[in-house]
Design a protein around this motif. Structure first.
Motif, PDB file in Angstrom:
ATOM      1  N   GLU A 168     144.248  76.026  46.336  1.00  8.84           N
ATOM      2  CA  GLU A 168     144.761  74.703  45.989  1.00  8.84           C
ATOM      3  C   GLU A 168     143.819  73.982  45.025  1.00  8.84           C
ATOM      4  N   ASP A 169     142.511  74.127  45.238  1.00  7.76           N
ATOM      5  CA  ASP A 169     141.540  73.527  44.321  1.00  7.76           C
ATOM      6  C   ASP A 169     141.683  74.120  42.923  1.00  7.76           C
ATOM      7  N   GLU A 170     141.854  75.435  42.875  1.00  6.12           N
ATOM      8  CA  GLU A 170     142.023  76.134  41.598  1.00  6.12           C
ATOM      9  C   GLU A 170     143.294  75.655  40.892  1.00  6.12           C
ATOM     10  N   GLN A 171     144.372  75.502  41.647  1.00  6.35           N
ATOM     11  CA  GLN A 171     145.643  75.040  41.061  1.00  6.35           C
ATOM     12  C   GLN A 171     145.526  73.619  40.542  1.00  6.35           C
ATOM     13  N   SER A 172     144.844  72.743  41.281  1.00  2.73           N
ATOM     14  CA  SER A 172     144.702  71.360  40.815  1.00  2.73           C
ATOM     15  C   SER A 172     143.807  71.286  39.580  1.00  2.73           C
ATOM     16  N   ASP A 173     142.801  72.176  39.495  1.00  2.00           N
ATOM     17  CA  ASP A 173     141.968  72.239  38.291  1.00  2.00           C
ATOM     18  C   ASP A 173     142.807  72.650  37.086  1.00  2.00           C
ATOM     19  N   LEU A 174     143.724  73.614  37.276  1.00  2.89           N
ATOM     20  CA  LEU A 174     144.594  74.058  36.197  1.00  2.89           C
ATOM     21  C   LEU A 174     145.545  72.946  35.755  1.00  2.89           C
ATOM     22  N   MET A 175     145.992  72.148  36.710  1.00  2.00           N
ATOM     23  CA  MET A 175     146.928  71.065  36.392  1.00  2.00           C
ATOM     24  C   MET A 175     146.234  69.985  35.555  1.00  2.00           C
ATOM     25  N   ARG A 176     144.925  69.809  35.748  1.00  2.64           N
ATOM     26  CA  ARG A 176     144.184  68.798  35.004  1.00  2.64           C
ATOM     27  C   ARG A 176     143.938  69.200  33.553  1.00  2.64           C
ATOM     28  N   LEU A 177     144.017  70.512  33.277  1.00  5.37           N
ATOM     29  CA  LEU A 177     143.751  70.991  31.910  1.00  5.37           C
ATOM     30  C   LEU A 177     144.849  70.700  30.965  1.00  5.37           C
TER      31      LEU A 177
END
Length: 177
Positions: A168-177
Motif C-alpha cells: 500500500e505504501d508503494e502504491q501511494s508513492d506511485l500515485m504521488r508521482l
C-alpha cells in the motif's frame, strides 16, 4: 508449538485493528510481543499467546514442573463497551452481567469470528509448495506470476500484514508521482 505461534504472529491483521506493541527496556523502543499477537481496535482486544511463556513470565525460574501449559495457545477476545452493546442488541440480551453473556453459543461465535479474521481456516504452505500449487493452477500466466510476486513479498516481509502495508505504501508513492 513455537512455530504455531510464529505462524499466528505472521497472520493477517484486519484493517480496523492495530498491533499492540510493548516497551523494550533495552532498546527503548516499542516492539511486537515475542510469543504473542496482541491486536486492538475501538471495540475489541484480541490476544493469541503461548500459555507456557505467560506462566514463565509470572513464575520466572520457579515454573511449575509438569504443568500442562506446554502445548496450549490461548485465544482471548475482550469485548469493550461498544462491542458489548452490539452483542447485547444482536442476541437480545437483557442485562450486562457476566451471567447474561455466559452462553456457549455466543462465546463460540465471537471467538471463531475473530479467529477467522486473523488466522483463518486455510492451510499453510511453504513458499515452495505454494509456488507449485499456483504453477499447476488454471489461472492465466500473468495472474499466476502476480500471485507468486505477492507470495514472495509476504515471505520477504515475514507476515501478511507487513506485506500489505509495504504494498500500500508503494502504491501511494506511485500515485504521488
Amino acid at each position: 508449538m513455537n512455530w504455531y505461534m510464529e505462524l499466528i504472529r505472521r497472520s493477517d491483521i484486519p484493517k480496523s485493528f492495530e498491533l499492540v506493541l510493548k516497551d523494550n527496556p533495552i532498546t527503548k523502543r516499542k516492539e511486537p510481543y515475542k510469543n504473542a499477537l496482541h491486536l486492538e481496535n475501538k471495540s475489541v482486544i484480541i490476544n493469541f499467546y503461548n500459555k507456557r511463556f505467560q506462566i514463565a513470565e509470572v513464575f520466572g525460574d520457579d515454573f511449575p514442573e509438569g504443568h500442562e501449559a506446554e502445548d496450549i495457545i490461548r485465544l482471548k477476545v475482550q469485548c469493550k463497551k461498544r462491542n458489548v452493546n452490539n452483542l447485547k442488541g444482536y442476541y437480545s440480551i437483557k442485562g450486562k452481567s457476566l451471567l447474561d453473556f455466559s452462553s456457549e453459543e455466543l462465546s463460540e461465535k465471537v471467538l471463531l469470528s475473530y479467529y477467522e479474521r486473523t488466522v483463518g481456516y486455510e492451510d499453510y504452505y511453504t513458499l515452495q509448495e505454494a509456488r507449485f500449487i499456483i504453477g499447476e493452477s488454471d489461472y492465466k500466466w500473468k495472474v499466476r506470476q502476480r500471485m507468486i510476486e505477492v507470495l514472495e513479498l509476504i515471505n520477504q516481509k515475514r507476515s501478511v500484514w507487513k506485506a500489505r502495508d509495504d504494498y500500500e505504501d508503494e502504491q501511494s508513492d506511485l500515485m504521488r508521482l
